[in-house]
Write an enzyme that holds these catalytic residues in place. Structure first.
Site, short mmCIF file in Angstrom:
data_model
loop_
_atom_site.label_atom_id
_atom_site.label_comp_id
_atom_site.label_asym_id
_atom_site.label_seq_id
_atom_site.Cartn_x
_atom_site.Cartn_y
_atom_site.Cartn_z
CG MET A 158 -3.77 21.03 6.53
SD MET A 158 -4.21 21.41 8.24
CE MET A 158 -5.47 22.65 8.01
CE LYS B 77 -10.57 27.64 -36.28
NZ LYS B 77 -9.11 27.66 -36.44
CG PHE C 163 -2.48 20.31 -33.29
CD1 PHE C 163 -1.42 19.86 -32.51
CD2 PHE C 163 -2.80 21.66 -33.28
CE1 PHE C 163 -0.68 20.75 -31.74
CE2 PHE C 163 -2.05 22.55 -32.51
CZ PHE C 163 -0.98 22.09 -31.74
CD GLN C 164 -3.68 23.05 -29.39
OE1 GLN C 164 -4.51 23.84 -29.83
NE2 GLN C 164 -2.68 23.42 -28.60
CD GLU D 99 -5.72 27.30 -20.88
OE1 GLU D 99 -4.81 27.02 -20.08
OE2 GLU D 99 -5.53 27.46 -22.11
C1 LIG Z 1 -3.61 21.17 -5.65
C2 LIG Z 1 -3.37 20.59 -4.31
N1 LIG Z 1 -2.31 19.78 -4.10
C3 LIG Z 1 -2.08 19.27 -2.87
C4 LIG Z 1 -2.92 19.56 -1.82
C5 LIG Z 1 -2.66 18.95 -0.44
N2 LIG Z 1 -2.41 20.05 0.53
C6 LIG Z 1 -3.35 20.51 1.37
S1 LIG Z 1 -2.83 21.78 2.31
C7 LIG Z 1 -1.29 21.70 1.65
C8 LIG Z 1 -0.22 22.65 2.09
C9 LIG Z 1 -0.51 24.07 1.84
O1 LIG Z 1 0.61 24.83 2.17
P1 LIG Z 1 0.54 26.40 2.27
O2 LIG Z 1 -0.11 26.94 1.06
O3 LIG Z 1 1.88 26.94 2.58
O4 LIG Z 1 -0.47 26.63 3.46
P2 LIG Z 1 -0.26 26.41 5.04
O5 LIG Z 1 -0.91 25.11 5.38
O6 LIG Z 1 1.20 26.41 5.32
O7 LIG Z 1 -0.98 27.56 5.66
C10 LIG Z 1 -1.21 20.69 0.69
C11 LIG Z 1 0.01 20.34 -0.05
C12 LIG Z 1 -4.03 20.39 -2.10
N3 LIG Z 1 -4.93 20.70 -1.17
N4 LIG Z 1 -4.21 20.91 -3.32
#
Ligand SMILES: Cc1ncc(C[n+]2csc(CCOP(=O)(O)OP(=O)(O)O)c2C)c(N)n1
Ligand SMILES: [Mg+2]
Lengths: 585, 177
Positions: free
Chosen positions: A482, A164, A114-115, A52
């Site tokens: 990042m 529903k 349920f759900q 979803e």
């Molecule tokens: C759902 C979610 N969980 C955690 C984060 C924290 N976060 C921001 S950037 C990142 C790393 C992303 O890694 P990648 O997709 O390999 O991209 P890169 O920075 O290496 O280009 C994380 C864990 C987030 N933005 N979104």
């Protein structure tokens, strides 16, 4: 004329009346009557996602690339809770979305059936508005009101929770043609007096800058047109937030590049040193302002926004103008024309020359390499090889997202789909699905990171099922880049849990999905392989192996001001942020 | 008429303001208002709500909040953003308003204390709504400061417990909301 039909049929009829052609969803017990109505209709096409969350991001991509409302249909309980991330994402980025959720029958509500989950309770703070439909009599009004609320004013997501029994109940349906609401009344037209004062301020400014945002895109083509017009008429430089890219063309001479944490030096310095800031449809969020008390200290600020609550929320401005960007900009153009015919380019020469000096810093430069693919280089090549095409870009979240914003150039609005406010990893792939559904013949590319893309990878299966030839271009640095960069900045280079271990073989994975896989780790082969990706009429997973520990620069470190950027040649980024900056995100 | 931004940053010090909010009395509306305050870290000192126009299903919510001028402006604008909200007025900012609260106060005691309790109740125009050999329940209405004062006077005389409605308020003069 009123017609007798079931609640489930009303849902579909209302979608048809709203001109909805595609919805993204996933079935379950509490929405089966609506799925039955879908089965028996031939006007609304349902795209079956694999999760979803994917449906919500697909709807966002669809909405952002067309300007229409995205529509989602999910079941009760887990269906609704899985949609929460996408709803929040749409709220923060002001994306119009209507999400219909099934609910347990009204007599069971509150019994931990349920759900069952308290969908309106859970989504109250992550939607613009939500409804629990208690009676089929209310359904036609609520369905149409939801579209009105989602798409008018500052757009956002709206949830309609339909038990529903209400879906089965018979009632009479007529399209109420809602064009206003008794309590919700967005202010579309800006106050003329205020716009006049703005124009006066603009006529006198010595160091002006336009700071534009996603509101310009949301406001539609007219807003983009007027923005370009007022920029040309005034000769003022233009910068934009991440969400606003494409409203002003990146090829334009007055373009400064994106501003903010990973914006260009010239854009941020112009923001810092300007004497007049004209903010159009942006909201002074923390990625933009850096340290609030050092933000653009000597400027007067005009803020055009359709949402009064955005005004003075983070930064106190001198002249607020509440209204729709397209209207306000159009008036601004008209009033400017009545005062002068020549742009003020000559009057602001010293400022433009100062900006040119900042441009010479070339803050987006990076060290080239013949042996390894630099991520910035990969984006540059992707841009060069696709720029003549009808191309739409989505992204995941991380360094790759910022490199895409910096090195891919957008000359048109609605071509750039990214999760700005919430920063949702896993956004880009399903968003690409949504974009491709709306633009079957376009080239749709998700610029991805190897970590993010695994969050919603299952939507590859959706792409294959519906013959959507999306291209997933993964900048694979084997790191949550990042996160790693921030650990280098703030935590002594201790890379706690940010290495992407045990990565799948993306080429084999593509094949397993029935898609096409490409791997490239040689800069000399990159162009050919990008062309191969473009030419294949199938979904593609492109595993682009890039340098592993590249930092995304320039950067305004947390707790610093616009003029305290880290530039690309900074060797050691490990001791720049002080203790106060460390607690910021 | 166009108003330039007032100098919101003039004061970092907090002020107590009474807001009155006209809403459609639909399910969840109170949760929306309260949820907004908690989600955005705004403070609620007192909250009262009741349907005031039954035929049109409208309620008035009175909220007392403490915030800086900048945050007060935000609170009002954020409230106005909620779909079922008709209007929000900052009664404190708009001039003198009438503010009232009702409290029920239980006091237990015997002998001289009992006499003193009754004497004070009379002075404060508190009504006796329940009495037993060794206790009273008083009903008092008035400005919160008066209610406060009465309660503190009851403290040494055998105060057992207090319930308060929270503050409700209306503007002076002929204009309605
Ligand atoms: C759902 C979610 N969980 C955690 C984060 C924290 N976060 C921001 S950037 C990142 C790393 C992303 O890694 P990648 O997709 O390999 O991209 P890169 O920075 O290496 O280009 C994380 C864990 C987030 N933005 N979104
Ligand atoms: Mg990565």
């Amino acid at each position: 004329m009123a017609e007798q039909m079931t609640g489930a049929e009303m849902v579909i009829q209302a979608l048809v009346d709203q001109g909805v052609e595609h919805i993204f969803g996933y079935p379950g017990g509490a929405v089966l009557p609506i799925y039955d109505a879908i089965f028996q209709n031939d006007k609304v096409e349902h795209i079956l996602v694999r999760h979803e969350q994917g449906a919500t991001h697909a709807a966002e991509g669809y909405a952002r690339s067309t300007g229409k409302c995205g529509v989602v249909l999910v079941t009760s309980g887990p269906g609704a809770t899985n949609a929460v991330t996408g709803l929040t994402d749409a709220l923060l980025d002001s994306i119009p979305m209507v999400c219909i959720t099934g609910q347990v029958p009204t007599p069971l509500i509150g019994s931990d059936a349920f759900q069952e989950c308290d969908t309106v309770g859970i989504t109250r703070n992550c939607t613009k508005h939500n409804y629990l439909v208690k009676s089929v009599e209310d359904l036609p009004r609520i369905l149409h009101e939801a579209f009105y609320v989602a798409t008018s004013g500052r757009p956002g997501p709206v949830v309609i929770d339909i038990p529903k029994d209400v879906q089965f109940a018979l009632g009479s349906y007529a399209n109420p043609n809602i064009t206003s609401h008794p309590t919700y009344k967005p202010q579309m037209e800006g106050e003329l007096d205020a716009i006049k004062i703005a124009v006066d301020m603009m006529l006198k400014a010595e160091r002006p800058v336009f700071y534009t945002g996603g509101g310009v895109i949301n406001s539609g083509d007219e807003a983009t047109k007027s923005l370009r017009e007022i920029a040309e008429l005034t000769g003022f430089p233009v910068t934009s937030t991440l969400m606003g890219l494409g409203a002003y063309p990146a090829d334009g001479e007055q373009w400064l590049g994106m501003l903010g944490m990973h914006g260009t030096y010239e854009a941020n310095m112009a923001m810092h040193d300007c004497d007049l800031m004209i903010c159009v449809g942006a909201r002074f969020d923390d990625r933009i302002t850096g340290r609030i008390d050092a933000f653009s200290p000597n400027s007067r600020k005009i803020h055009i926004d359709i949402d009064p609550s955005s005004i003075n929320k983070n930064i106190v401005v001198d002249l607020p103008i509440v209204g729709d960007c397209s209207h306000v900009l159009e008036e601004m153009v008209r009033l400017w024309r009545s005062k002068t015919n020549a742009p003020r380019t000559d009057d602001i020469q010293p400022w433009l020359q100062q900006i040119d000096k900042w441009r010479e810093v070339k803050s987006l430069r990076y060290e080239k390499s013949d042996d390894v693919i630099k991520p910035q280089y990969a984006i540059e090549r992707l841009y060069e090889l696709t720029k003549e095409r009808d191309v739409y870009i989505t992204t995941e979240v991380g360094q790759h997202q910022m490199w895409a914003a910096q090195h891919f150039h957008f000359n048109q609005p609605n071509r750039w789909m990214t999760s700005g406010g919430l920063g949702t990893m896993g956004y880009g792939l399903p968003a690409a699905v949504g974009v491709q559904v709306a633009h079957r013949d376009a080239l749709v590319i998700d610029i991805a990171g190897e970590a993010s893309v695994q969050m919603t990878m299952q939507e590859m299966s959706t792409a294959v099922q519906y013959g959507l030839p999306i291209k997933i271009f993964i900048l694979n640095n084997e790191y949550m880049g990042m996160v790693r960069q921030w650990q280098e900045l703030l935590h002594g280079g201790r890379y706690s849990n940010s290495y992407s271990d045990s990565l799948p073989d993306f080429v084999k994975m593509a094949e397993a999905f029935g898609a096409y896989g490409i791997m490239c780790d040689d800069p000399k082969e990159l162009d050919d392989k990008i062309m191969e990706m473009i030419e294949i009429d199938k979904p593609v997973l492109f595993d682009c192996r890039v340098t592993k520990e590249e930092n995304c620069l320039p950067m305004i470190p947390s707790g610093k001001a616009h003029h305290e950027m880290i530039l690309p040649d900074t060797a050691d980024i490990g001791n720049i942020i002080d203790e106060k900056g460390k607690v910021l995100v | 008429m166009f108003k330039p931004s007032w100098d919101l940053e003039r004061s970092q010090s907090v002020e107590r303001h009474t807001l009155t909010v006209l809403v459609d009395n639909e399910p969840g509306v109170l949760a929306r208002v309260v949820g907004l305050f908690s989600a955005r870290g705004f403070n609620i000192d007192s909250l009262t709500v009741s349907e005031t126009e039954h035929d049109r299903h409208r309620s008035r919510i009175t909220i007392v909040t403490v915030a800086t001028p900048k945050v007060l402006a935000q609170i009002k604008l954020q409230l106005e953003r909620l779909v079922p909200v008709h209007r929000v007025h900052d009664l404190t900012a708009e001039g003198e308003s009438l503010e009232r609260e009702l409290a029920l106060i239980k006091v237990a005691g015997k002998g001289e204390n009992r006499v003193e309790t009754l004497r004070l109740a009379e002075a404060f125009r508190a009504n006796v709504v329940d009495a037993s050999i060794d206790s009273f329940v008083f009903e008092i209405t008035g400005r919160p400061s008066k209610v406060e004062q009465f309660i503190s006077l009851m403290q040494p005389l055998g105060l057992v417990e207090v319930v308060r409605t929270g503050l409700t308020a209306i503007s002076r003069g002929k204009e309605g909301m």
